[in-house]
Design a protein around this motif. Sequence first.
Motif, PDB file in Angstrom:
ATOM      1  N   SER A  31     -55.157 -38.394  -6.389  1.00  0.00           N
ATOM      2  CA  SER A  31     -55.012 -39.066  -5.101  1.00  0.00           C
ATOM      3  C   SER A  31     -55.858 -40.335  -5.057  1.00  0.00           C
ATOM      4  CB  SER A  31     -55.433 -38.134  -3.970  1.00  0.00           C
ATOM      5  OG  SER A  31     -56.763 -37.762  -4.110  1.00  0.00           O
ATOM      6  N   SER A  32     -55.589 -41.194  -4.076  1.00  0.00           N
ATOM      7  CA  SER A  32     -56.285 -42.464  -3.968  1.00  0.00           C
ATOM      8  C   SER A  32     -57.706 -42.282  -3.469  1.00  0.00           C
ATOM      9  CB  SER A  32     -55.527 -43.370  -3.000  1.00  0.00           C
ATOM     10  OG  SER A  32     -54.230 -43.614  -3.446  1.00  0.00           O
ATOM     11  N   GLU A  33     -58.526 -43.290  -3.727  1.00  0.00           N
ATOM     12  CA  GLU A  33     -59.876 -43.331  -3.200  1.00  0.00           C
ATOM     13  C   GLU A  33     -60.063 -44.651  -2.471  1.00  0.00           C
ATOM     14  OE1 GLU A  33     -62.211 -40.697  -6.630  1.00  0.00           O
ATOM     15  OE2 GLU A  33     -62.566 -42.842  -6.440  1.00  0.00           O
ATOM     16  N   LEU A  34     -60.905 -44.623  -1.439  1.00  0.00           N
ATOM     17  CA  LEU A  34     -61.261 -45.837  -0.715  1.00  0.00           C
ATOM     18  C   LEU A  34     -62.777 -45.986  -0.778  1.00  0.00           C
ATOM     19  CD1 LEU A  34     -58.955 -45.545   2.427  1.00  0.00           C
ATOM     20  CD2 LEU A  34     -58.604 -46.942   0.388  1.00  0.00           C
ATOM     21  N   THR A  35     -63.222 -47.106  -1.309  1.00  0.00           N
ATOM     22  CA  THR A  35     -64.642 -47.313  -1.550  1.00  0.00           C
ATOM     23  C   THR A  35     -65.231 -48.315  -0.567  1.00  0.00           C
ATOM     24  OG1 THR A  35     -64.300 -46.889  -3.909  1.00  0.00           O
ATOM     25  CG2 THR A  35     -66.349 -47.992  -3.275  1.00  0.00           C
ATOM     26  N   GLN A  36     -66.352 -47.944   0.026  1.00  0.00           N
ATOM     27  CA  GLN A  36     -67.064 -48.820   0.958  1.00  0.00           C
ATOM     28  C   GLN A  36     -68.521 -48.944   0.516  1.00  0.00           C
ATOM     29  OE1 GLN A  36     -65.173 -46.410   4.631  1.00  0.00           O
ATOM     30  NE2 GLN A  36     -66.461 -48.125   5.268  1.00  0.00           N
ATOM     31  N   ASP A  37     -69.161 -50.047   0.863  1.00  0.00           N
ATOM     32  CA  ASP A  37     -70.593 -50.191   0.649  1.00  0.00           C
ATOM     33  C   ASP A  37     -71.316 -49.183   1.543  1.00  0.00           C
ATOM     34  OD1 ASP A  37     -70.352 -53.788   0.399  1.00  0.00           O
ATOM     35  OD2 ASP A  37     -70.367 -52.260  -1.171  1.00  0.00           O
ATOM     36  N   PRO A  38     -72.344 -48.516   1.039  1.00  0.00           N
ATOM     37  CA  PRO A  38     -73.018 -47.480   1.829  1.00  0.00           C
ATOM     38  C   PRO A  38     -73.680 -47.997   3.105  1.00  0.00           C
ATOM     39  CG  PRO A  38     -73.544 -47.238  -0.490  1.00  0.00           C
ATOM     40  CD  PRO A  38     -72.837 -48.553  -0.345  1.00  0.00           C
ATOM     41  N   ALA A  39     -74.242 -49.196   3.046  1.00  0.00           N
ATOM     42  CA  ALA A  39     -74.985 -49.684   4.206  1.00  0.00           C
ATOM     43  C   ALA A  39     -75.029 -51.204   4.224  1.00  0.00           C
ATOM     44  CB  ALA A  39     -76.408 -49.130   4.206  1.00  0.00           C
ATOM     45  N   VAL A  40     -74.988 -51.747   5.428  1.00  0.00           N
ATOM     46  CA  VAL A  40     -75.166 -53.184   5.626  1.00  0.00           C
ATOM     47  C   VAL A  40     -76.007 -53.373   6.887  1.00  0.00           C
ATOM     48  CG1 VAL A  40     -73.004 -53.838   4.517  1.00  0.00           C
ATOM     49  CG2 VAL A  40     -73.073 -53.436   6.965  1.00  0.00           C
ATOM     50  N   SER A  41     -76.683 -54.511   6.974  1.00  0.00           N
ATOM     51  CA  SER A  41     -77.438 -54.818   8.180  1.00  0.00           C
ATOM     52  C   SER A  41     -77.048 -56.201   8.682  1.00  0.00           C
ATOM     53  CB  SER A  41     -78.942 -54.756   7.915  1.00  0.00           C
ATOM     54  OG  SER A  41     -79.300 -55.684   6.915  1.00  0.00           O
ATOM     55  N   VAL A  42     -77.204 -56.398   9.970  1.00  0.00           N
ATOM     56  CA  VAL A  42     -76.832 -57.667  10.605  1.00  0.00           C
ATOM     57  C   VAL A  42     -77.804 -57.959  11.731  1.00  0.00           C
ATOM     58  CG1 VAL A  42     -75.180 -56.471  12.093  1.00  0.00           C
ATOM     59  CG2 VAL A  42     -74.954 -58.936  11.732  1.00  0.00           C
ATOM     60  N   ALA A  43     -78.182 -59.212  11.872  1.00  0.00           N
ATOM     61  CA  ALA A  43     -79.037 -59.598  12.976  1.00  0.00           C
ATOM     62  C   ALA A  43     -78.233 -59.613  14.268  1.00  0.00           C
ATOM     63  CB  ALA A  43     -79.640 -60.975  12.722  1.00  0.00           C
ATOM     64  N   LEU A  44     -78.872 -59.296  15.347  1.00  0.00           N
ATOM     65  CA  LEU A  44     -78.228 -59.290  16.654  1.00  0.00           C
ATOM     66  C   LEU A  44     -77.537 -60.631  16.914  1.00  0.00           C
ATOM     67  CD1 LEU A  44     -77.934 -57.581  19.281  1.00  0.00           C
ATOM     68  CD2 LEU A  44     -79.929 -58.838  20.149  1.00  0.00           C
ATOM     69  N   GLY A  45     -76.257 -60.559  17.260  1.00  0.00           N
ATOM     70  CA  GLY A  45     -75.503 -61.762  17.566  1.00  0.00           C
ATOM     71  C   GLY A  45     -74.846 -62.439  16.370  1.00  0.00           C
ATOM     72  N   GLN A  46     -75.161 -61.981  15.179  1.00  0.00           N
ATOM     73  CA  GLN A  46     -74.569 -62.552  13.977  1.00  0.00           C
ATOM     74  C   GLN A  46     -73.304 -61.799  13.573  1.00  0.00           C
ATOM     75  OE1 GLN A  46     -75.760 -65.547  12.610  1.00  0.00           O
ATOM     76  NE2 GLN A  46     -76.736 -65.341  14.632  1.00  0.00           N
ATOM     77  N   THR A  47     -72.695 -62.236  12.472  1.00  0.00           N
ATOM     78  CA  THR A  47     -71.421 -61.682  12.013  1.00  0.00           C
ATOM     79  C   THR A  47     -71.622 -60.833  10.769  1.00  0.00           C
ATOM     80  OG1 THR A  47     -70.151 -63.525  12.934  1.00  0.00           O
ATOM     81  CG2 THR A  47     -69.130 -62.282  11.134  1.00  0.00           C
ATOM     82  N   VAL A  48     -70.933 -59.707  10.729  1.00  0.00           N
ATOM     83  CA  VAL A  48     -70.986 -58.829   9.564  1.00  0.00           C
ATOM     84  C   VAL A  48     -69.576 -58.430   9.164  1.00  0.00           C
ATOM     85  CG1 VAL A  48     -71.241 -56.731  10.966  1.00  0.00           C
ATOM     86  CG2 VAL A  48     -72.031 -56.745   8.584  1.00  0.00           C
ATOM     87  N   ARG A  49     -69.350 -58.379   7.853  1.00  0.00           N
ATOM     88  CA  ARG A  49     -68.051 -57.939   7.323  1.00  0.00           C
ATOM     89  C   ARG A  49     -68.254 -56.687   6.496  1.00  0.00           C
ATOM     90  NH1 ARG A  49     -64.043 -62.069   4.358  1.00  0.00           N
ATOM     91  NH2 ARG A  49     -63.735 -62.623   6.534  1.00  0.00           N
ATOM     92  N   ILE A  50     -67.422 -55.696   6.767  1.00  0.00           N
ATOM     93  CA  ILE A  50     -67.438 -54.425   6.038  1.00  0.00           C
ATOM     94  C   ILE A  50     -66.150 -54.356   5.240  1.00  0.00           C
ATOM     95  CG2 ILE A  50     -67.581 -51.912   6.260  1.00  0.00           C
ATOM     96  CD1 ILE A  50     -68.511 -52.486   9.215  1.00  0.00           C
ATOM     97  N   THR A  51     -66.271 -54.014   3.957  1.00  0.00           N
ATOM     98  CA  THR A  51     -65.075 -53.976   3.132  1.00  0.00           C
ATOM     99  C   THR A  51     -64.727 -52.562   2.679  1.00  0.00           C
ATOM    100  OG1 THR A  51     -66.320 -54.392   1.112  1.00  0.00           O
ATOM    101  CG2 THR A  51     -65.444 -56.311   2.278  1.00  0.00           C
ATOM    102  N   CYS A  52     -63.456 -52.411   2.335  1.00  0.00           N
ATOM    103  CA  CYS A  52     -62.897 -51.135   1.906  1.00  0.00           C
ATOM    104  C   CYS A  52     -61.930 -51.448   0.774  1.00  0.00           C
ATOM    105  CB  CYS A  52     -62.187 -50.492   3.086  1.00  0.00           C
ATOM    106  SG  CYS A  52     -61.216 -49.011   2.744  1.00  0.00           S
ATOM    107  N   GLN A  53     -62.150 -50.844  -0.392  1.00  0.00           N
ATOM    108  CA  GLN A  53     -61.312 -51.149  -1.544  1.00  0.00           C
ATOM    109  C   GLN A  53     -60.579 -49.912  -2.029  1.00  0.00           C
ATOM    110  OE1 GLN A  53     -64.310 -53.075  -4.229  1.00  0.00           O
ATOM    111  NE2 GLN A  53     -62.880 -54.791  -4.159  1.00  0.00           N
ATOM    112  N   GLY A  54     -59.310 -50.107  -2.378  1.00  0.00           N
ATOM    113  CA  GLY A  54     -58.531 -49.012  -2.924  1.00  0.00           C
ATOM    114  C   GLY A  54     -57.109 -49.433  -3.215  1.00  0.00           C
ATOM    115  N   ASP A  55     -56.499 -48.790  -4.201  1.00  0.00           N
ATOM    116  CA  ASP A  55     -55.142 -49.152  -4.594  1.00  0.00           C
ATOM    117  C   ASP A  55     -54.135 -48.969  -3.464  1.00  0.00           C
ATOM    118  OD1 ASP A  55     -55.443 -47.962  -8.037  1.00  0.00           O
ATOM    119  OD2 ASP A  55     -55.975 -49.885  -7.102  1.00  0.00           O
ATOM    120  N   SER A  56     -54.338 -47.968  -2.626  1.00  0.00           N
ATOM    121  CA  SER A  56     -53.389 -47.692  -1.553  1.00  0.00           C
ATOM    122  C   SER A  56     -53.298 -48.849  -0.563  1.00  0.00           C
ATOM    123  CB  SER A  56     -53.769 -46.412  -0.810  1.00  0.00           C
ATOM    124  OG  SER A  56     -55.028 -46.543  -0.192  1.00  0.00           O
ATOM    125  N   LEU A  57     -54.320 -49.696  -0.524  1.00  0.00           N
ATOM    126  CA  LEU A  57     -54.344 -50.798   0.425  1.00  0.00           C
ATOM    127  C   LEU A  57     -53.388 -51.921   0.026  1.00  0.00           C
ATOM    128  CD1 LEU A  57     -58.155 -50.904   1.213  1.00  0.00           C
ATOM    129  CD2 LEU A  57     -56.319 -49.735   2.442  1.00  0.00           C
TER     130      LEU A  57
END
Lengths: 109, 128
Positions: A1-27
């Motif tokens: 079956s497929s897997e979806l991989t994400q970074d375990p943790a990210v941090s962002v300053a208040l009011g700033q922009t953060v992007r979270i990614t998800c990788q996998g063949d099913s996408l």
Amino acid sequence: SSELTQDPAVSVALGQTVRITCQGDSLRSYYASWYQQKPGQAPVLVIYGKNNRPSGIPDRFSGSSSGNTASLTITGAQAEDEADYYCNSRDSSGNHLEVFGTGTKVTVL
Amino acid sequence: QLQLQESGPGLVKPSETLSLTCTVSGGSISSSSYYWGWIRQPPGKGLEWIGSIYYSGSTYYNPSLKSRVTISVDTSKNQFSLKLSSVTAADTAVYYCARSNAAYDILTGRSAYYFDYWGQGTLVTVSS
């Protein structure tokens, strides 16, 4: 079956922009959906499809997709956005199977 | 407003069968537009899809759990249920029921499947 991989943790300053990614063949075949989960609470859908927000979800949440990677962007992060975020999609086998990503802990500094 | 509520024992002995029911209110489980799913989350870990069911009874299971899982639906009671046999401590988790919805993008030809309504979850502990 497929897997979806994400970074375990990210941090962002208040009011700033953060992007979270998800990788996998099913996408390559299906759009991802994204869920926010705060401690002790059930997950809440924040993005689905190409870039759709359910009613009540702030417009600082947006989604995008390219190739085998889906992204969730929080533009102008607020303290209440600190949570775990999971992606989800159908398995690429076409057998109605679902898969969740490994999850990303977002910390707002 | 659609609501889902899980119910069942919070403690199950090893080797026995875990049984949970999800009661749907504010909408019909017999709608042809949706599937209904079970998802679990071990303490401190991520989400794991267990399986889904259509109102007609068609079922789809996580291959890693398929040999132990049975999901059924009772449209007369607007409920669907989960049975997980031969449980061990590794099955200790918060169990959620959820509605599975779908959207199709005509421009790209791609589909999205997502869980738009969730129950509050119920903790099931496997211990003697």
